[in-house]
Write a protein that holds these residues in place. Structure first.
Motif, mmCIF file in Angstrom:
data_model
loop_
_atom_site.group_PDB
_atom_site.id
_atom_site.type_symbol
_atom_site.label_atom_id
_atom_site.label_comp_id
_atom_site.label_asym_id
_atom_site.label_seq_id
_atom_site.Cartn_x
_atom_site.Cartn_y
_atom_site.Cartn_z
ATOM 1 N N ASN A 224 57.355 -62.330 16.018
ATOM 2 C CA ASN A 224 57.374 -61.018 15.595
ATOM 3 C C ASN A 224 56.821 -61.100 13.902
ATOM 4 O OD1 ASN A 224 58.249 -59.351 17.791
ATOM 5 N ND2 ASN A 224 60.281 -60.236 17.163
ATOM 6 N N THR B 196 53.681 -54.658 16.564
ATOM 7 C CA THR B 196 54.708 -55.469 16.911
ATOM 8 C C THR B 196 55.976 -55.110 16.743
ATOM 9 O OG1 THR B 196 53.093 -57.358 16.192
ATOM 10 C CG2 THR B 196 55.361 -57.943 16.538
ATOM 11 N N GLN B 197 56.219 -54.304 15.471
ATOM 12 C CA GLN B 197 57.690 -53.786 15.418
ATOM 13 C C GLN B 197 57.894 -52.826 16.520
ATOM 14 O OE1 GLN B 197 57.525 -52.970 11.223
ATOM 15 N NE2 GLN B 197 57.740 -55.105 10.636
ATOM 16 N N TYR C 1 58.659 -54.326 19.624
ATOM 17 C CA TYR C 1 60.293 -54.818 19.591
ATOM 18 C C TYR C 1 61.166 -53.926 19.805
ATOM 19 C CZ TYR C 1 63.633 -58.328 18.019
ATOM 20 O OH TYR C 1 64.613 -59.294 18.005
ATOM 21 N N GLY D 254 55.955 -57.959 20.562
ATOM 22 C CA GLY D 254 57.106 -57.314 20.241
ATOM 23 C C GLY D 254 58.018 -56.921 21.102
#
Length: 404
Positions: free
Chosen positions: A29, A57-58, A61, A112
């Motif tokens: 990540n 990406t976050q 996630y 993510g």
């Protein structure tokens, strides 16, 4: 739910395996952060455009935490991890070979979504450990995860500068193949403790989020703290490209290694739990986080100021993070994966918001704007803790029928 006879033993080999693999998987990540300048140059786009990679990406996630991690209470965990790792490998390869920016965005989001395995390992450690070793086992897995976050930036900065940013994602894909083999051969299987449907599983996640004040406060503190740290690490590469540093990705990545000093120190915060309450330890941790922004702003043109600031950011955030988890894992329920889901979804939504607002602040007001964002997030965590921490830490938690 397991009986003591059927539950596998948490051997030191298995514990260290989960610790190391947590670091390797979560690193996926964060590889992109020191590489954003290189990606922007390669695609000939503005820095603000490529910063969406970190945001996606976050956000990915957070989605993986919400929709995949609760399955750790419902499905065979080893099988879930092995299947998920195949998708991790595919997402990393897509990132490595994508030739259009929109494909990078999709790959970043999928990286993510799939790189949530460490958040399956943490509840596994809690389930497998004996009561007297539960805290230390969770702490060890968490320290592996934290070191993976910080060292990933250091590694990707060097690999990106000398071999190109795509090489980092090719290397990461190869590492995940090795991870798959280690899980296949060495990780024990754990039987699920939830027998309902996926819909009822997700309803129980929402039930926990609505009814557990201790979890709610921990989630807000975690979100604000991670938002603050994300603000500085996402924009640091842009700040250090200019005067007086004129630094490359390897130098920026080395700040992840510097931050590991703070994370390593934070791993010992649990030892103070006998002398200080959880409330006091979190209070001190958030004060350190607030203090860090003074160094980051006033020392913005010196390596010394930024180094001290980065160490304090990581020390403050990771100390509060560990104590947040200690706090909500004390809630008497078997729904450990779902508790972790609520907290970590909020944590990464906060990180995504911090990344997004810091990118905007950088575009309009430079480093001063980034510092305003980080300080504001840290202050919100502190205010919430002072206003609600004392009362809620004494409240009795409610554990309705959520484990079956």
């Amino acid at each position: 739910m397991h009986t003591e006879e059927t539950k596998p033993q948490l051997t030191s080999t298995v514990l260290w395996l989960m610790t190391i693999l947590s670091g390797l998987v979560v690193a996926n990540n964060y590889y992109n952060q020191p590489l954003l300048g290189l990606i922007a140059s390669d695609f000939k786009v503005a820095e603000g455009t490529v910063s969406k990679i970190s945001v996606l990406t976050q956000l990915g996630y957070a989605c993986g935490l919400l929709f995949i991690v609760p399955l750790g209470d419902k499905l065979l965990r080893k099988r879930l991890i092995l299947i998920d790792l195949l998708f991790v490998i595919a997402a990393l390869l897509l990132m490595a070979f994508a030739q259009q920016l929109w494909l990078l965005y999709i790959a970043s989001f999928l990286i993510g979504v799939t790189s949530v395995i460490p958040q399956i390992f943490v509840p596994m450690a809690a389930v497998l450990a004996t009561p007297e070793k539960k805290s230390s086992s969770i702490g060890l897995v968490m320290s592996g995860l934290l070191m993976g976050i910080l060292l990933s930036r250091f590694l990707s900065g060097i690999v990106g500068e000398y071999w190109g940013w795509r090489s980092m994602f090719e290397l990461a894909a190869g590492t995940m193949v090795l991870t798959w083999l280690l899980v296949w051969f060495f990780l024990p299987e754990i039987k699920p403790n939830f027998k309902g449907s996926y819909g009822s599983l997700m309803k129980s996640v929402w039930h926990l989020a609505k009814t557990e004040p201790k979890l709610q406060l921990a989630s807000f503190r975690g979100a604000m703290g991670f938002g603050a740290m994300s603000a500085v690490f996402t924009t640091l590469v842009f700040h250090m490209e200019g005067a007086p540093f004129h630094a490359g990705s390897s130098v920026v990545g080395s700040f992840g290694l510097i931050g590991a000093v703070g994370a390593f120190a934070a791993a010992f915060v649990g030892r103070f739990n006998q002398r200080f309450s959880v409330y006091q330890l979190i209070y001190g941790a958030i004060l350190i986080l607030l203090l860090s922004w003074a160094f980051i702003y006033f020392g913005q043109h010196t390596y010394t100021g930024l180094i001290i600031g980065i160490i304090l950011v990581d020390l403050g955030l990771q100390s509060s993070h560990i104590m947040n988890q200690t706090d909500y894992f004390s809630i008497p329920t078997d729904a450990t994966s779902r508790l972790n889901t609520v907290y970590m979804v909020c944590y990464f939504i906060g990180g995504s918001l911090g990344t997004y607002l810091a990118a905007l602040a950088w575009q309009y007001n430079g480093w001063a704007g980034v510092c305003i964002v980080g300080t504001t997030f840290s202050a919100l965590a502190f205010i919430a803790h002072v206003l609600f921490g004392r009362g809620r830490r004494r409240s009795r938690t409610r554990t309705d029928a959520i484990s079956h």
